[in-house]
Design a protein around this motif. Structure first.
Motif, short mmCIF file in Angstrom:
data_model
loop_
_atom_site.label_atom_id
_atom_site.label_comp_id
_atom_site.label_asym_id
_atom_site.label_seq_id
_atom_site.Cartn_x
_atom_site.Cartn_y
_atom_site.Cartn_z
N LEU A 182 13.02 -37.17 23.25
CA LEU A 182 12.31 -38.53 22.41
C LEU A 182 12.20 -37.94 21.05
CD1 LEU A 182 10.38 -40.47 25.18
CD2 LEU A 182 12.24 -41.24 23.95
N ARG A 183 11.49 -36.89 20.76
CA ARG A 183 10.97 -36.55 19.53
C ARG A 183 12.21 -36.05 18.60
NH1 ARG A 183 6.02 -38.01 17.82
NH2 ARG A 183 4.33 -37.29 19.40
N TRP A 184 13.15 -35.44 19.04
CA TRP A 184 14.31 -35.38 18.61
C TRP A 184 15.24 -36.60 18.01
CZ3 TRP A 184 19.75 -36.26 18.76
CH2 TRP A 184 20.47 -35.39 17.89
N TRP A 185 15.33 -37.58 18.88
CA TRP A 185 15.88 -39.04 18.54
C TRP A 185 15.13 -39.60 17.66
CZ3 TRP A 185 20.62 -40.80 18.84
CH2 TRP A 185 21.42 -40.00 19.67
N PHE A 186 13.87 -39.68 17.70
CA PHE A 186 12.84 -40.56 16.68
C PHE A 186 12.77 -39.75 15.34
CE2 PHE A 186 9.55 -43.14 19.24
CZ PHE A 186 10.57 -43.54 20.24
N ASP A 187 12.95 -38.34 15.56
CA ASP A 187 12.91 -37.76 14.15
C ASP A 187 14.62 -38.06 13.58
OD1 ASP A 187 12.17 -35.75 12.14
OD2 ASP A 187 14.06 -34.53 12.78
N LYS A 188 15.45 -38.16 14.31
CA LYS A 188 16.87 -38.52 13.61
C LYS A 188 16.95 -40.09 13.23
CE LYS A 188 21.78 -38.05 15.02
NZ LYS A 188 22.66 -37.97 16.19
N PHE A 189 16.12 -40.77 13.96
CA PHE A 189 16.31 -42.26 13.27
C PHE A 189 15.04 -42.53 12.54
CE2 PHE A 189 19.03 -44.54 17.01
CZ PHE A 189 19.87 -43.88 16.39
N ASP A 190 14.26 -41.53 12.24
CA ASP A 190 13.20 -41.89 11.20
C ASP A 190 12.19 -42.65 11.79
OD1 ASP A 190 11.67 -40.98 9.05
OD2 ASP A 190 12.65 -42.70 7.84
N ILE A 191 11.67 -42.38 12.95
CA ILE A 191 10.73 -43.30 13.76
C ILE A 191 9.60 -42.62 14.40
CG2 ILE A 191 12.32 -45.43 14.00
CD1 ILE A 191 12.93 -44.62 16.63
N ASN A 192 9.65 -41.35 14.08
CA ASN A 192 8.29 -40.53 14.73
C ASN A 192 7.00 -41.16 14.13
OD1 ASN A 192 8.46 -38.44 16.66
ND2 ASN A 192 9.90 -37.27 15.07
N PRO A 193 7.08 -41.66 12.72
CA PRO A 193 5.72 -42.12 12.41
C PRO A 193 5.26 -43.25 13.21
CG PRO A 193 6.94 -41.75 10.79
CD PRO A 193 7.87 -41.58 11.73
N TRP A 194 6.18 -43.90 14.10
CA TRP A 194 5.71 -45.02 14.72
C TRP A 194 5.51 -44.66 16.31
CZ3 TRP A 194 5.13 -49.64 12.39
CH2 TRP A 194 5.83 -49.85 10.99
N TRP A 195 5.27 -43.49 16.52
CA TRP A 195 5.17 -43.00 18.18
C TRP A 195 3.86 -43.77 18.72
CZ3 TRP A 195 8.05 -40.03 21.06
CH2 TRP A 195 7.42 -39.34 22.18
N ASN A 196 2.77 -43.79 17.95
CA ASN A 196 1.52 -44.21 18.46
C ASN A 196 1.39 -45.92 18.02
OD1 ASN A 196 0.58 -42.03 19.95
ND2 ASN A 196 0.02 -41.00 18.11
N LYS A 197 2.38 -46.21 17.25
CA LYS A 197 2.10 -48.10 17.11
C LYS A 197 2.71 -48.72 18.27
CE LYS A 197 1.25 -47.18 12.48
NZ LYS A 197 -0.18 -47.72 12.14
N LYS A 198 1.83 -49.98 18.41
CA LYS A 198 2.22 -50.72 19.34
C LYS A 198 3.63 -51.59 19.13
CE LYS A 198 -2.38 -52.27 21.03
NZ LYS A 198 -3.21 -53.39 21.23
#
Length: 306
Positions: A109-125
């Motif tokens: 998940l961290r790899w994909w979230f980084d690829k799609f530039d959505i890691n900053p949203w990990w703890n957002k609702k």
């Protein structure tokens, strides 16, 4: 994957009527049709959400089993994320439902979230994300467990052109890695860009199927646009339909009179009369073909040689 003569009825309504398709391994298969044609019903059967009344679905030669769903990734048209849950928490939960351990799921998940530039949203609702951002999360969850078969139902809904192009490239990359993809959409431009094969369902039946190249070739109109110097007159091989000036030359729209006349022969006939600067066949688009088959609309010029 093969679908053999599948029938599904609901309270007197036949959603699927003897539908058969063959999805080749490692190919992108476009499942097309107007609203209410039966596409979603077929997808639900492939995912074992519902069962057919008649017929069967086979994967790698065996009848579809309950445990096959672990090797299928499904992105539904109606998205299903829980709005109040945090993005990372929910993605991890859905990944573990597909059999991944917590540590491996988190790494992927961290790899994909980084690829799609959505890691900053990990703890957002989830409700704090735009529709396009939610779509990215669902795409990641769909492919995370690297299933053999992936099913995308209107995957570009809610995406701007930049992110739609990103997703198209990801789908093609997954195909290059050997994954089999079923792609359902109303966007015929996307079909031409990424699909190898298609099946068109209308009124519960398959009305057209085959490779995209073969389907477009079947509906060729025999129209060509020629830019040339000099005067062009109709001959036995072709008919001049229109003429217009074009930057000191002439642009001609011609129609080949005989399907058996090859492009080489046609060019030879044209070259006897004019100096050719441009020669392009006007092949009908998948959108044109969809409208013709489903809506009964004529192509710009009726099919020739039939």
């Amino acid at each position: 994957m093969e679908v053999h003569n599948v029938v599904k009825r609901y309270s007197g309504h036949t959603a699927l009527d003897g539908v058969s398709i063959n999805v080749g391994k490692g190919r992108v298969f476009g499942l097309l049709g107007p609203n209410g044609a039966g596409k979603t019903t077929l997808i639900r059967i492939i995912n074992r959400i519902t069962m057919p009344d008649e017929g069967e679905v086979t994967i790698d030669g065996h009848a579809l089993r309950a445990d096959d769903v672990y090797n299928i990734g499904y992105l539904p048209e109606e998205r299903g994320l829980y709005k109040k849950m945090k993005v990372g928490e929910q993605a991890l939960y859905l990944a573990r439902l597909k059999g991944l351990g917590k540590e491996e799921a988190t790494r992927r998940l961290r790899w994909w979230f980084d690829k799609f530039d959505i890691n900053p949203w990990w703890n957002k609702k989830v409700e704090e994300l735009s529709k396009g951002m939610q779509q990215k999360v669902q795409f990641v969850v769909t492919v995370l467990h690297e299933p053999q078969l992936m099913i995308f139902d209107e995957p570009f809904s809610g995406f701007d052109p930049v992110n739609a192009d990103l997703l198209k490239r990801e789908i093609l990359e997954l195909k290059d890695k050997g994954h089999t993809i079923i792609f359902s959409t109303h966007n015929m431009g996307s079909v031409e860009e990424i699909c190898d094969d298609i099946a068109l369902i209308n009124h519960s039946k398959v009305v057209l199927d085959g490779s995209v190249l073969d389907v477009r070739s079947h509906y060729r109109t025999g129209l060509y646009e020629i830019i040339a110097g000099g005067g062009l007159q109709s001959s036995g091989c072709f008919e001049v339909l229109s003429t217009s000036p074009s930057h000191g030359c002439c642009k001609y729209l011609i129609r080949k009179n005989d399907r058996e006349c090859s492009n080489s022969l046609l060019l030879g006939e044209l070259a006897k009369q004019v100096e050719i600067y441009s020669f392009a066949e006007q092949t009908p688009s998948m959108n044109d073909i969809f409208l013709k088959v489903v809506g009964g609309q004529d192509l710009e010029i009726a099919d020739y040689g039939k």
